[in-house]
Design an enzyme around this catalytic site. Structure first.
Site, PDB file in Angstrom:
ATOM      1  N   ASN A  48     -29.641 -37.431 -15.977  1.00 36.45           N
ATOM      2  CA  ASN A  48     -29.509 -36.054 -15.802  1.00 36.45           C
ATOM      3  C   ASN A  48     -30.568 -35.098 -15.940  1.00 36.45           C
ATOM      4  O   ASN A  48     -31.334 -35.295 -17.078  1.00 36.45           O
ATOM      5  CB  ASN A  48     -28.127 -35.585 -16.404  1.00 36.45           C
ATOM      6  N   GLU A  50     -31.617 -31.251 -16.311  1.00 37.00           N
ATOM      7  CA  GLU A  50     -31.219 -29.918 -16.290  1.00 37.00           C
ATOM      8  C   GLU A  50     -32.213 -28.854 -15.926  1.00 37.00           C
ATOM      9  O   GLU A  50     -33.212 -29.171 -15.848  1.00 37.00           O
ATOM     10  CB  GLU A  50     -30.365 -29.685 -17.642  1.00 37.00           C
ATOM     11  N   CYS A  59     -27.229 -34.508 -11.758  1.00 30.66           N
ATOM     12  CA  CYS A  59     -26.302 -35.319 -12.663  1.00 30.66           C
ATOM     13  C   CYS A  59     -27.105 -37.002 -12.620  1.00 30.66           C
ATOM     14  O   CYS A  59     -28.010 -37.097 -11.471  1.00 30.66           O
ATOM     15  CB  CYS A  59     -24.972 -35.773 -12.092  1.00 30.66           C
ATOM     16  N   GLU A  61     -26.142 -39.840 -12.052  1.00 27.18           N
ATOM     17  CA  GLU A  61     -25.676 -40.632 -10.687  1.00 27.18           C
ATOM     18  C   GLU A  61     -26.393 -40.213  -9.490  1.00 27.18           C
ATOM     19  O   GLU A  61     -26.941 -41.086  -8.719  1.00 27.18           O
ATOM     20  CB  GLU A  61     -24.135 -40.294 -10.493  1.00 27.18           C
ATOM     21  N   CYS A  94     -18.597 -36.860 -12.004  1.00 23.56           N
ATOM     22  CA  CYS A  94     -18.090 -35.636 -11.366  1.00 23.56           C
ATOM     23  C   CYS A  94     -17.763 -35.517  -9.829  1.00 23.56           C
ATOM     24  O   CYS A  94     -18.353 -36.584  -9.217  1.00 23.56           O
ATOM     25  CB  CYS A  94     -19.138 -34.292 -11.775  1.00 23.56           C
ATOM     26  N   CYS A  97     -20.752 -35.848  -7.514  1.00 25.43           N
ATOM     27  CA  CYS A  97     -21.231 -37.438  -7.556  1.00 25.43           C
ATOM     28  C   CYS A  97     -20.354 -38.351  -6.913  1.00 25.43           C
ATOM     29  O   CYS A  97     -20.935 -39.183  -6.033  1.00 25.43           O
ATOM     30  CB  CYS A  97     -21.519 -37.911  -9.019  1.00 25.43           C
TER      31      CYS A  97
HETATM   32  N1  THU Z   1     -23.629 -35.219 -16.084  1.00 24.23           N
HETATM   33  C1  THU Z   1     -23.998 -36.336 -15.464  1.00 24.23           C
HETATM   34  O1  THU Z   1     -25.348 -36.505 -15.399  1.00 24.23           O
HETATM   35  N2  THU Z   1     -23.270 -37.122 -15.017  1.00 24.23           N
HETATM   36  C2  THU Z   1     -21.732 -37.295 -15.189  1.00 24.23           C
HETATM   37  O2  THU Z   1     -21.121 -37.976 -14.843  1.00 24.23           O
HETATM   38  C3  THU Z   1     -21.254 -36.229 -15.788  1.00 24.23           C
HETATM   39  C4  THU Z   1     -22.250 -34.831 -16.393  1.00 24.23           C
HETATM   40  C5  THU Z   1     -24.357 -34.274 -16.895  1.00 24.23           C
HETATM   41  C6  THU Z   1     -24.728 -32.994 -16.096  1.00 24.23           C
HETATM   42  C7  THU Z   1     -25.196 -32.108 -17.059  1.00 24.23           C
HETATM   43  O3  THU Z   1     -26.599 -32.302 -17.400  1.00 24.23           O
HETATM   44  C8  THU Z   1     -24.346 -32.648 -18.422  1.00 24.23           C
HETATM   45  O4  THU Z   1     -23.959 -34.026 -17.981  1.00 24.23           O
HETATM   46  C9  THU Z   1     -23.301 -31.966 -18.983  1.00 24.23           C
HETATM   47  O5  THU Z   1     -22.359 -31.623 -17.929  1.00 24.23           O
END
Ligand code: THU
Length: 137
Positions: A48, A50, A59, A61, A94, A97
């Site tokens: 991920n 941000e 994310c 994925e 999520c 994704c």
């Molecule tokens: N996140 C992912 O990268 N993948 C997931 O399956 C769930 C959430 C990340 C997004 C964000 O950077 C952090 O987790 C918190 O939501």
């Protein structure tokens, strides 16, 4: 499509764990790694990433999938996806994704941490009745 061997699953999870170490998560402090196995055996990983403008976060994925498309082209097919996080808490892909996994791997197996440890599911189970290109005619 045949299910993955235990070795294939473990190596996908290891690739996801390795990618989680590169996560950029200064806002949530929730570091996620994902790895995808393509039909041709290639593995791509992502983490991920941000942003201070929170909604721009990518994310793990989708990072992995977009890296794979950039490297091998959009004809690629995802056979399996593994997702892990550094807190080892339950975390499934999520909704966004799931839709992107469906685009490139409608038959993909998805491994993620559920309430009782690593579990396997499919896009069909995680995103029933999903929007597909069939609707576009
Ligand atoms: N996140 C992912 O990268 N993948 C997931 O399956 C769930 C959430 C990340 C997004 C964000 O950077 C952090 O987790 C918190 O939501």
């Amino acid at each position: 499509m045949t299910t993955l061997t235990t070795e294939q699953q473990e190596s996908l999870i290891t690739a996801a764990r390795r990618a989680s170490q590169n996560a950029y998560a200064p806002y949530s402090h929730f570091r996620v790694g994902a790895a995808i196995l393509l039909d041709n055996g290639q593995v791509f990983a992502g983490c991920n990433v941000e942003n201070v403008s929170y909604g721009l976060t990518n994310c793990a994925e989708r990072s992995a999938i977009f890296a794979a498309v950039a490297a091998v082209g959009a004809a690629m097919k995802i056979r399996a996806v593994a997702v892990v996080n550094d807190r080892n808490v339950a975390c499934s892909p999520c909704g966004a994704c799931r839709q992107v996994i469906a685009e490139f791997g409608p038959q993909a197996d998805i491994f993620y941490l559920g309430p009782n440890g690593m579990q396997r599911s499919t896009v069909r189970e995680l995103l029933p009745d999903c929007f597909t290109s069939d609707s576009l005619g």
